[in-house]
Design an enzyme around this catalytic site. Structure first.
Site, PDB file in Angstrom:
ATOM      1  N   HIS A  80       9.206  18.250  35.244  1.00 14.68           N
ATOM      2  CA  HIS A  80       8.199  18.630  34.246  1.00 14.68           C
ATOM      3  C   HIS A  80       8.047  17.588  33.148  1.00 14.68           C
ATOM      4  O   HIS A  80       7.057  17.588  32.434  1.00 14.68           O
ATOM      5  CB  HIS A  80       8.462  20.038  33.692  1.00 14.68           C
ATOM      6  CG  HIS A  80       9.469  20.132  32.589  1.00 14.68           C
ATOM      7  ND1 HIS A  80      10.751  20.587  32.776  1.00 14.68           N
ATOM      8  CD2 HIS A  80       9.372  19.839  31.274  1.00 14.68           C
ATOM      9  CE1 HIS A  80      11.389  20.577  31.623  1.00 14.68           C
ATOM     10  NE2 HIS A  80      10.585  20.116  30.690  1.00 14.68           N
ATOM     11  N   ASP A 131      12.770  21.440  39.666  1.00 13.27           N
ATOM     12  CA  ASP A 131      12.430  20.628  38.482  1.00 13.27           C
ATOM     13  C   ASP A 131      13.311  19.371  38.456  1.00 13.27           C
ATOM     14  O   ASP A 131      14.209  19.248  37.632  1.00 13.27           O
ATOM     15  CB  ASP A 131      12.625  21.498  37.229  1.00 13.27           C
ATOM     16  CG  ASP A 131      11.974  20.913  35.995  1.00 13.27           C
ATOM     17  OD1 ASP A 131      11.221  19.937  36.127  1.00 13.27           O
ATOM     18  OD2 ASP A 131      12.226  21.462  34.899  1.00 13.27           O
ATOM     19  N   GLN A 216      13.579  21.990  23.067  1.00 10.04           N
ATOM     20  CA  GLN A 216      12.533  21.024  23.397  1.00 10.04           C
ATOM     21  C   GLN A 216      12.977  19.611  23.055  1.00 10.04           C
ATOM     22  O   GLN A 216      13.523  19.369  21.990  1.00 10.04           O
ATOM     23  CB  GLN A 216      11.258  21.339  22.625  1.00 10.04           C
ATOM     24  CG  GLN A 216      10.582  22.586  23.138  1.00 10.04           C
ATOM     25  CD  GLN A 216       9.731  23.223  22.074  1.00 10.04           C
ATOM     26  OE1 GLN A 216      10.021  23.135  20.894  1.00 10.04           O
ATOM     27  NE2 GLN A 216       8.684  23.884  22.493  1.00 10.04           N
ATOM     28  N   GLY A 217      12.710  18.676  23.950  1.00 12.38           N
ATOM     29  CA  GLY A 217      13.144  17.296  23.749  1.00 12.38           C
ATOM     30  C   GLY A 217      14.468  17.007  24.421  1.00 12.38           C
ATOM     31  O   GLY A 217      14.844  15.855  24.593  1.00 12.38           O
ATOM     32  N   ASP A 218      15.193  18.047  24.779  1.00  9.18           N
ATOM     33  CA  ASP A 218      16.417  17.883  25.572  1.00  9.18           C
ATOM     34  C   ASP A 218      16.111  17.957  27.057  1.00  9.18           C
ATOM     35  O   ASP A 218      16.948  17.582  27.889  1.00  9.18           O
ATOM     36  CB  ASP A 218      17.427  18.981  25.224  1.00  9.18           C
ATOM     37  CG  ASP A 218      17.880  18.876  23.798  1.00  9.18           C
ATOM     38  OD1 ASP A 218      18.105  17.752  23.333  1.00  9.18           O
ATOM     39  OD2 ASP A 218      17.992  19.919  23.144  1.00  9.18           O
ATOM     40  N   SER A 219      14.928  18.435  27.379  1.00 10.95           N
ATOM     41  CA  SER A 219      14.536  18.570  28.780  1.00 10.95           C
ATOM     42  C   SER A 219      14.790  17.294  29.560  1.00 10.95           C
ATOM     43  O   SER A 219      14.568  16.195  29.052  1.00 10.95           O
ATOM     44  CB  SER A 219      13.043  18.880  28.865  1.00 10.95           C
ATOM     45  OG  SER A 219      12.822  20.243  28.804  1.00 10.95           O
TER      46      SER A 219
HETATM   47  C1  4AZ Z   1      11.902  22.672  26.408  1.00 10.41           C
HETATM   48  O1  4AZ Z   1      10.906  23.146  25.885  1.00 10.41           O
HETATM   49  C2  4AZ Z   1      13.112  23.521  26.513  1.00 10.41           C
HETATM   50  N1  4AZ Z   1      16.831  26.649  25.734  1.00 10.41           N
HETATM   51  C3  4AZ Z   1      14.228  23.037  27.151  1.00 10.41           C
HETATM   52  C4  4AZ Z   1      15.346  23.833  27.261  1.00 10.41           C
HETATM   53  C5  4AZ Z   1      15.327  25.093  26.765  1.00 10.41           C
HETATM   54  C6  4AZ Z   1      14.219  25.583  26.122  1.00 10.41           C
HETATM   55  C7  4AZ Z   1      13.100  24.792  25.995  1.00 10.41           C
HETATM   56  C8  4AZ Z   1      16.538  25.952  26.907  1.00 10.41           C
HETATM   57  O2  4AZ Z   1      11.905  21.534  26.840  1.00 10.41           O
END
Ligand code: 4AZ
Length: 263
Positions: A80, A131, A216-219
């Protein structure tokens, strides 16, 4: 990405940032909602001893996702993270930086272009299943790649795992310049399905510890186990209902279900 926002991945180009923390449960204290209560900054020694395999993916220089070095020239990330870019954007405007725990620090940084990339052909942007994506870098990094977990029965439910990234320290917050990490407990897929109702499949690992989470941003970044000596990659940050929301585990891609080195 968040469950709520996963249909709006283009927001990733504007928002950013992410991770840990996230806050005290709303139900406990609305006033402290989303303040950092979990996770720690990765110190210089923790970084050089354990966390160097973490990569920062940048679009026109701005961090938007994490990744993990799995071979001298290969970085594993989430499908993603790349899905909403054109092939030309990925090759010409995305860079991958390794070697520094601080975004924007030139010291130690090794930055590469994307020579090629592969998004798992089964990736489904609606369900976020499969993913997984692998980037082949324009050159070889000198950083030791992370070993990959191949055991489907590990990590066991209840076990401690670690995630890290430059993501938001609060739900909806900004990218964080200092790399952070946190520990969370593995939740069985059955219990994770109870939390989400549906959407969890065998290729996920879920992890939850009250008050701390990826965000978000850790994805695209790592979920690791630690054996007392080294970190082993067991997951990829994928999605969740918000960040550290009470009762909602973070959802990760389960590395043992894939063979990323031969993608
Ligand atoms: C994101 O939006 C996201 N709590 C990644 C991980 C988590 C939530 C959101 C897990 O990229």
């Amino acid at each position: 990405m968040t469950k709520k926002s996963k249909f709006f991945a283009t927001l990733l180009l504007t928002g950013w940032p992410i991770m840990f923390s996230c806050g005290a449960p709303k139900s406990d204290d609305a006033a402290s909602d989303l303040k950092i209560v979990g996770g720690s900054t990765v110190s210089a020694s923790l970084y050089s001893n354990y966390f160097q395999s973490i990569a920062s993916l940048r679009y026109t220089g701005q961090h938007f996702c994490g990744g993990t070095l799995i071979a001298a020239n290969k970085v594993l990330t989430a499908a993603h993270c790349l899905h909403d870019f054109t092939a030309s954007e990925i090759k010409n405007q995305i860079t991958v930086t390794l070697g520094s725990s601080r975004l924007n620090s030139a010291s130690g940084a090794q930055t590469f272009n994307v020579a090629s990339y592969k998004i798992d052909s089964r990736y489904d942007p609606t369900t976020t299943q499969y993913d997984v994506a692998v980037i082949t870098l324009s050159g070889n990094s000198t950083i030791p790649p992370a070993p990959l977990n191949t055991s489907p029965s590990l990590p066991a439910a209840g076990g401690t795992v670690y995630t890290a990234g430059w993501g938001s320290t609060s739900e909806g917050g900004d990218v964080n310049t200092a790399l952070k990490y946190t520990s969370v407990a593995v939740v069985s897929n059955a219990d994770c399905t109870k939390a989400y109702g549906s959407g969890i499949y065998a290729g996920n690992i879920c992890a939850y510890t009250k008050g701390t989470d990826s965000c978000q941003g850790d994805s695209g970044g790592p979920l690791y186990t630690y054996d007392g000596k080294k970190l082993t990659l067991v997951g990829i940050v994928s999605w969740g209902q918000g960040c550290a929301e009470p009762g909602f585990p973070g959802v990760y891609t389960r590395i043992s279900s894939f063979n990323p080195l031969s993608m």
